[in-house]
Design a protein around this motif. Structure first.
Motif, mmCIF file in Angstrom:
data_model
loop_
_atom_site.group_PDB
_atom_site.id
_atom_site.type_symbol
_atom_site.label_atom_id
_atom_site.label_comp_id
_atom_site.label_asym_id
_atom_site.label_seq_id
_atom_site.Cartn_x
_atom_site.Cartn_y
_atom_site.Cartn_z
ATOM 1 N N TRP A 1 -4.940 0.837 -13.130
ATOM 2 C CA TRP A 1 -5.810 0.042 -12.265
ATOM 3 C C TRP A 1 -5.933 0.611 -10.857
ATOM 4 N N GLY A 2 -4.798 0.913 -10.244
ATOM 5 C CA GLY A 2 -4.806 1.291 -8.839
ATOM 6 C C GLY A 2 -4.692 0.060 -7.940
ATOM 7 N N LYS A 3 -4.470 0.299 -6.657
ATOM 8 C CA LYS A 3 -4.166 -0.774 -5.714
ATOM 9 C C LYS A 3 -5.326 -1.760 -5.520
ATOM 10 N N GLU A 4 -6.542 -1.246 -5.439
ATOM 11 C CA GLU A 4 -7.678 -2.127 -5.171
ATOM 12 C C GLU A 4 -7.889 -3.126 -6.304
ATOM 13 N N ARG A 5 -7.815 -2.639 -7.545
ATOM 14 C CA ARG A 5 -7.989 -3.532 -8.686
ATOM 15 C C ARG A 5 -6.818 -4.508 -8.804
ATOM 16 N N ILE A 6 -5.611 -4.055 -8.509
ATOM 17 C CA ILE A 6 -4.452 -4.955 -8.544
ATOM 18 C C ILE A 6 -4.643 -6.099 -7.560
ATOM 19 N N MET A 7 -5.092 -5.778 -6.357
ATOM 20 C CA MET A 7 -5.322 -6.821 -5.358
ATOM 21 C C MET A 7 -6.428 -7.767 -5.813
ATOM 22 N N GLU A 8 -7.480 -7.225 -6.397
ATOM 23 C CA GLU A 8 -8.586 -8.050 -6.868
ATOM 24 C C GLU A 8 -8.128 -9.020 -7.952
ATOM 25 N N VAL A 9 -7.358 -8.518 -8.917
ATOM 26 C CA VAL A 9 -6.858 -9.375 -9.998
ATOM 27 C C VAL A 9 -5.871 -10.396 -9.449
ATOM 28 N N LEU B 1 0.807 -1.219 0.000
ATOM 29 C CA LEU B 1 0.000 0.000 0.000
ATOM 30 C C LEU B 1 0.840 1.269 0.000
ATOM 31 N N ARG B 2 2.153 1.140 0.154
ATOM 32 C CA ARG B 2 3.011 2.319 0.266
ATOM 33 C C ARG B 2 3.923 2.550 -0.929
ATOM 34 N N HIS B 3 4.093 1.541 -1.798
ATOM 35 C CA HIS B 3 4.995 1.741 -2.941
ATOM 36 C C HIS B 3 4.203 1.970 -4.218
ATOM 37 N N ASN B 4 4.903 2.324 -5.277
ATOM 38 C CA ASN B 4 4.292 2.588 -6.575
ATOM 39 C C ASN B 4 4.513 1.446 -7.563
ATOM 40 N N GLY B 5 4.616 0.244 -7.046
ATOM 41 C CA GLY B 5 4.787 -0.920 -7.903
ATOM 42 C C GLY B 5 6.088 -1.655 -7.671
ATOM 43 N N PHE B 6 7.101 -0.948 -7.147
ATOM 44 C CA PHE B 6 8.423 -1.544 -6.938
ATOM 45 C C PHE B 6 8.899 -1.240 -5.517
ATOM 46 N N ASP B 7 9.368 -2.261 -4.845
ATOM 47 C CA ASP B 7 9.911 -2.103 -3.496
ATOM 48 C C ASP B 7 11.423 -2.264 -3.604
ATOM 49 N N PHE B 8 12.114 -1.151 -3.805
ATOM 50 C CA PHE B 8 13.550 -1.211 -4.075
ATOM 51 C C PHE B 8 14.348 -1.691 -2.866
ATOM 52 N N LYS B 9 13.832 -1.427 -1.673
ATOM 53 C CA LYS B 9 14.513 -1.923 -0.477
ATOM 54 C C LYS B 9 14.447 -3.443 -0.420
ATOM 55 N N ALA B 10 13.280 -4.005 -0.740
ATOM 56 C CA ALA B 10 13.131 -5.462 -0.753
ATOM 57 C C ALA B 10 13.999 -6.083 -1.842
ATOM 58 N N LEU B 11 14.095 -5.412 -2.990
ATOM 59 C CA LEU B 11 14.951 -5.908 -4.070
ATOM 60 C C LEU B 11 16.409 -5.930 -3.645
ATOM 61 N N GLY C 1 -2.738 -3.675 9.847
ATOM 62 C CA GLY C 1 -3.672 -2.590 10.119
ATOM 63 C C GLY C 1 -4.806 -2.534 9.114
ATOM 64 N N LYS C 2 -5.530 -1.431 9.137
ATOM 65 C CA LYS C 2 -6.654 -1.246 8.227
ATOM 66 C C LYS C 2 -6.135 -1.050 6.802
ATOM 67 N N ILE C 3 -6.756 -1.728 5.857
ATOM 68 C CA ILE C 3 -6.362 -1.605 4.456
ATOM 69 C C ILE C 3 -7.176 -0.497 3.811
ATOM 70 N N ASP C 4 -6.481 0.539 3.356
ATOM 71 C CA ASP C 4 -7.130 1.683 2.703
ATOM 72 C C ASP C 4 -6.572 1.784 1.280
ATOM 73 N N TYR C 5 -7.318 1.249 0.318
ATOM 74 C CA TYR C 5 -6.844 1.226 -1.068
ATOM 75 C C TYR C 5 -6.893 2.614 -1.715
ATOM 76 N N ASP C 6 -7.667 3.514 -1.147
ATOM 77 C CA ASP C 6 -7.799 4.852 -1.734
ATOM 78 C C ASP C 6 -6.647 5.774 -1.361
ATOM 79 N N LYS C 7 -5.875 5.386 -0.360
ATOM 80 C CA LYS C 7 -4.754 6.205 0.065
ATOM 81 C C LYS C 7 -3.641 6.161 -0.959
ATOM 82 N N LYS C 8 -3.086 7.319 -1.295
ATOM 83 C CA LYS C 8 -2.024 7.413 -2.292
ATOM 84 C C LYS C 8 -0.738 6.790 -1.732
ATOM 85 N N PRO C 9 -0.020 5.990 -2.568
ATOM 86 C CA PRO C 9 1.279 5.457 -2.127
ATOM 87 C C PRO C 9 2.237 6.594 -1.806
#
Length: 253
Positions: free
Chosen positions: A165-173, A103-113, A244-252
């Motif tokens: 798509w945004g986060k909510e649709r990504i999770m749904e797919v 919910l906090r990144h824009n598609g890539f988690d460079f720290k995890a990479l 915590g609470k999942i808020d898909y509308d919150k901007k990364p």
């Protein structure tokens, strides 16, 4: 007095160079048109799948071919359901297991990479740093593998689905397309296969059971699990408390 005709011939080399330039021009135009078609089709399908359930993925086709070649039964269980019909427990479980910063990144988690690269360089168990967004892009649009071409296309489609798509649709797919057992794809099919219930009714521990097998869903079992999978379940349940609470509308961030 007769005028002497000019019999000077055009050099062969000049003709050859002209032909080569013409051929290269045709090749460049072909690849440019191919690029435009590919770009246009990619945008079309990403926009289409923002609204339309995805009935089939490349991985499903690959698994069917593999089973046919190995003379095994071709089994496919896939039942698309909207995100509101998928337990919040499972949504939290895959975030806890696969992508804590979803919910906090824009598609890539460079720290995890970076952490995955460092771990692999030290000779530890091979691990990846792919986010849920990257996994979704790969599952829906691409083939399996580790080539630079596929990784490049994966990055391209990841950017597209994050923007369109945004986060909510990504999770749904993601939860409707990912492999969750041998021939089992998506949360509803997995819930019925492993627990004989609907995806909306999964408990925390049941959701953790499905999330725990995602690294290798044809090898591990969500029920009657090995000690390794049971340890993963326990860890996922603990981490779920901090999602915590999942808020898909919150901007990364």
């Amino acid at each position: 007095m007769a005028t002497k005709k000019n019999t000077k011939k055009t050099p062969v080399k000049s003709n050859t160079k002209t032909q080569n330039r013409s051929f290269m021009g045709k090749v460049m135009r072909f690849f440019f048109k191919l690029f435009l078609w590919g770009f246009g089709l990619s945008i079309f399908f990403v926009v289409l799948f923002k609204f339309v359930p995805i009935p089939f993925t490349p991985l499903m086709a690959i698994r069917a071919i593999e089973n046919t070649q190995e003379e095994k039964e071709v089994y496919l269980n896939h039942d698309w359901v909207p995100l509101e019909d998928i337990s919040m427990n499972l949504q939290k479980a895959v975030i806890a297991s696969e992508d804590g910063n979803f919910l906090r990144h824009n598609g890539f988690d460079f720290k995890a990479l970076a952490n995955a690269y460092e771990s692999n360089q030290k000779g530890k168990k091979l691990k990846g740093g792919s986010t849920i967004s990257q996994q979704t892009a790969k599952n829906v649009f691409l083939w399996q593998g580790r080539s630079y071409l596929r990784k490049g296309l994966e990055a391209y489609f990841t950017v597209l689905i994050e923007l369109i798509w945004g986060k909510e649709r990504i999770m749904e797919v993601y939860l409707n397309s990912i492999e969750m057992g041998n021939g089992v794809y998506g949360a509803q099919a997995a819930s019925e296969y492993w627990y004989h219930k609907d995806a909306k009714d999964l408990t925390k521990y049941e959701a953790a059971g499905i999330a725990a097998i995602l690294p290798s869903p044809r090898r591990y079992k969500a029920v009657n699990s090995s000690s390794y999978v049971n340890r993963r379940k326990d860890k996922i349940v603990r981490v779920m408390r901090h999602v915590g609470k999942i808020d898909y509308d919150k901007k990364p961030e």
